[in-house]
Every structure is written in structure tokens, then in C-alpha cells.
Design a protein around this motif. Structure first.
Motif, PDB file in Angstrom:
ATOM      1  N   LEU A 132       8.629   1.236   6.494  1.00 13.90           N
ATOM      2  CA  LEU A 132       8.403  -0.365   6.268  1.00 13.90           C
ATOM      3  C   LEU A 132       6.972  -0.646   5.803  1.00 13.90           C
ATOM      4  O   LEU A 132       6.061   0.016   6.272  1.00 13.90           O
ATOM      5  CB  LEU A 132       8.437  -1.005   7.836  1.00 13.90           C
ATOM      6  N   VAL A 133       6.966  -1.169   4.664  1.00 12.56           N
ATOM      7  CA  VAL A 133       5.915  -1.437   3.991  1.00 12.56           C
ATOM      8  C   VAL A 133       5.927  -2.789   3.581  1.00 12.56           C
ATOM      9  O   VAL A 133       6.997  -3.607   3.327  1.00 12.56           O
ATOM     10  CB  VAL A 133       5.566  -0.610   2.811  1.00 12.56           C
ATOM     11  N   GLN A 134       4.666  -3.572   3.411  1.00 16.76           N
ATOM     12  CA  GLN A 134       4.622  -4.752   2.822  1.00 16.76           C
ATOM     13  C   GLN A 134       4.790  -5.085   1.424  1.00 16.76           C
ATOM     14  O   GLN A 134       4.363  -3.961   0.649  1.00 16.76           O
ATOM     15  CB  GLN A 134       3.322  -5.581   3.363  1.00 16.76           C
ATOM     16  N   GLY A 141       2.542  -3.015  -1.361  1.00 17.46           N
ATOM     17  CA  GLY A 141       2.190  -1.738  -0.761  1.00 17.46           C
ATOM     18  C   GLY A 141       2.547  -0.491  -1.434  1.00 17.46           C
ATOM     19  O   GLY A 141       3.337  -0.674  -2.648  1.00 17.46           O
ATOM     20  N   SER A 142       2.242   0.601  -0.846  1.00 21.84           N
ATOM     21  CA  SER A 142       2.714   1.728  -1.622  1.00 21.84           C
ATOM     22  C   SER A 142       3.458   3.004  -0.505  1.00 21.84           C
ATOM     23  O   SER A 142       3.093   2.735   0.605  1.00 21.84           O
ATOM     24  CB  SER A 142       1.478   2.723  -2.079  1.00 21.84           C
ATOM     25  N   GLN A 163       5.892   8.771  -6.072  1.00 25.50           N
ATOM     26  CA  GLN A 163       4.980   7.713  -5.816  1.00 25.50           C
ATOM     27  C   GLN A 163       5.219   6.538  -6.049  1.00 25.50           C
ATOM     28  O   GLN A 163       5.707   6.355  -7.338  1.00 25.50           O
ATOM     29  CB  GLN A 163       3.486   8.131  -6.262  1.00 25.50           C
ATOM     30  N   MET A 164       5.287   5.594  -4.940  1.00 23.14           N
ATOM     31  CA  MET A 164       5.763   4.159  -5.363  1.00 23.14           C
ATOM     32  C   MET A 164       4.705   3.288  -4.880  1.00 23.14           C
ATOM     33  O   MET A 164       4.427   3.013  -3.877  1.00 23.14           O
ATOM     34  CB  MET A 164       7.117   3.966  -4.416  1.00 23.14           C
ATOM     35  N   THR A 220      11.813   0.032   3.493  1.00 18.44           N
ATOM     36  CA  THR A 220      11.984  -1.139   3.499  1.00 18.44           C
ATOM     37  C   THR A 220      10.802  -1.984   3.034  1.00 18.44           C
ATOM     38  O   THR A 220       9.607  -1.656   3.592  1.00 18.44           O
ATOM     39  CB  THR A 220      12.311  -1.674   5.044  1.00 18.44           C
ATOM     40  N   VAL A 221      10.863  -2.972   1.997  1.00 16.36           N
ATOM     41  CA  VAL A 221       9.884  -3.629   1.693  1.00 16.36           C
ATOM     42  C   VAL A 221       9.820  -5.187   2.164  1.00 16.36           C
ATOM     43  O   VAL A 221      10.817  -5.706   1.783  1.00 16.36           O
ATOM     44  CB  VAL A 221       9.730  -3.764   0.086  1.00 16.36           C
ATOM     45  N   SER A 222       9.050  -5.447   3.042  1.00 12.49           N
ATOM     46  CA  SER A 222       9.307  -6.804   3.869  1.00 12.49           C
ATOM     47  C   SER A 222       7.745  -7.145   4.531  1.00 12.49           C
ATOM     48  O   SER A 222       7.111  -6.368   4.852  1.00 12.49           O
ATOM     49  CB  SER A 222      10.410  -6.768   4.886  1.00 12.49           C
ATOM     50  N   SER A 223       7.872  -8.540   4.384  1.00 14.52           N
ATOM     51  CA  SER A 223       6.350  -9.029   5.010  1.00 14.52           C
ATOM     52  C   SER A 223       6.783  -9.601   6.413  1.00 14.52           C
ATOM     53  O   SER A 223       5.845  -9.837   7.316  1.00 14.52           O
ATOM     54  CB  SER A 223       6.273 -10.144   4.230  1.00 14.52           C
TER      55      SER A 223
END
Length: 125
Positions: A11-13, A16-17, A82-83, A122-125
Motif C-alpha cells: 500500500l502506497v500513497q 509514492g514509489s 521501479q515504480m 494499492t495506491v490510495s490515500s
């Protein structure tokens, strides 16, 4: 026997990377191609990036160009993705697969020779 294991998801905001890893056994990646594709919720499978074994050429989907980088590790059985600057639309299960790599394959291919179980991003704040 071919074995592929993806890892590094999480999980990343937004913004982010993450760095995904793909370890392949049973195939010599110096002579094969590696593709990262993803399957998002309620979305079609999408080729993200690929790398050719013969000359190290790399290709990217337009949606990730400039943000994602595919590379080989020092251990020749490992490939990284790398994202950077992740968006909520990047949320998906990411898979590593072998067998094909070209701009055409990224846009059109659905099946590959082998692929792993995937890693969730998962990209979410």
C-alpha cells in the motif's frame, strides 16, 4: 521446471514509489524476455513493461512511460520494476511473465509462456 515469484507490492500513497522484484528459476533470462503486466479491479489485463534478454531493449506502456523503469538485477535471475509517482489508477495485481517482449506484445498479448502468482499494489490515500 519454471518458477516465478513476484514480490515488493504493498500500500502506497499517491505520488509514492515501490520497487517490484521478479525472481525466475528454470529459464535463462539472457535468452528470454520478461514482461510485467497488471490486472486492475474491473480492468483488462495490461502490459506494463518488458525487457528482451538478447540485447536488453526495454519497452513501456504509454500509461507508465517516464514513471516506471524495468531492469535486470546483478543476480541474472532477477528483474525489477521501479515504480515512481504512483497514481490510484496503478492499483492492480502485478505479474511477471516470460516469453515475449515487443511494443506489439505489450499492447495486445494476453497469454505468456509462464507467469507467477502476482503481487498486489494499492495506491490510495
Amino acid at each position: 521446471q519454471v518458477h516465478i515469484v513476484e514480490s515488493g507490492g504493498g500500500l502506497v500513497q499517491p505520488g509514492g514509489s515501490l520497487r517490484l522484484s521478479c525472481v525466475v528459476s528454470g529459464i535463462n533470462l539472457d535468452y528470454d524476455q520478461i514482461t510485467w503486466f497488471r490486472q486492475g479491479p474491473r480492468k483488462e489485463r495490461e502490459g506494463v513493461s518488458c525487457l528482451t534478454g538478447s540485447d536488453g531493449s526495454t519497452f513501456y506502456a504509454d500509461s507508465v512511460k517516464g514513471r516506471f523503469t524495468i531492469s535486470r538485477g546483478k543476480s541474472r535471475d532477477t528483474v525489477y520494476l521501479q515504480m515512481n509517482n504512483l497514481h490510484p489508477n496503478d492499483t492492480a495485481v502485478y505479474y511477471c511473465a516470460t516469453g515475449f517482449c515487443s511494443p506489439y506484445d505489450l499492447r495486445n498479448r494476453y497469454e505468456y509462456d509462464y507467469w507467477g502468482q502476482g503481487t498486489q499494489v494499492t495506491v490510495s490515500s
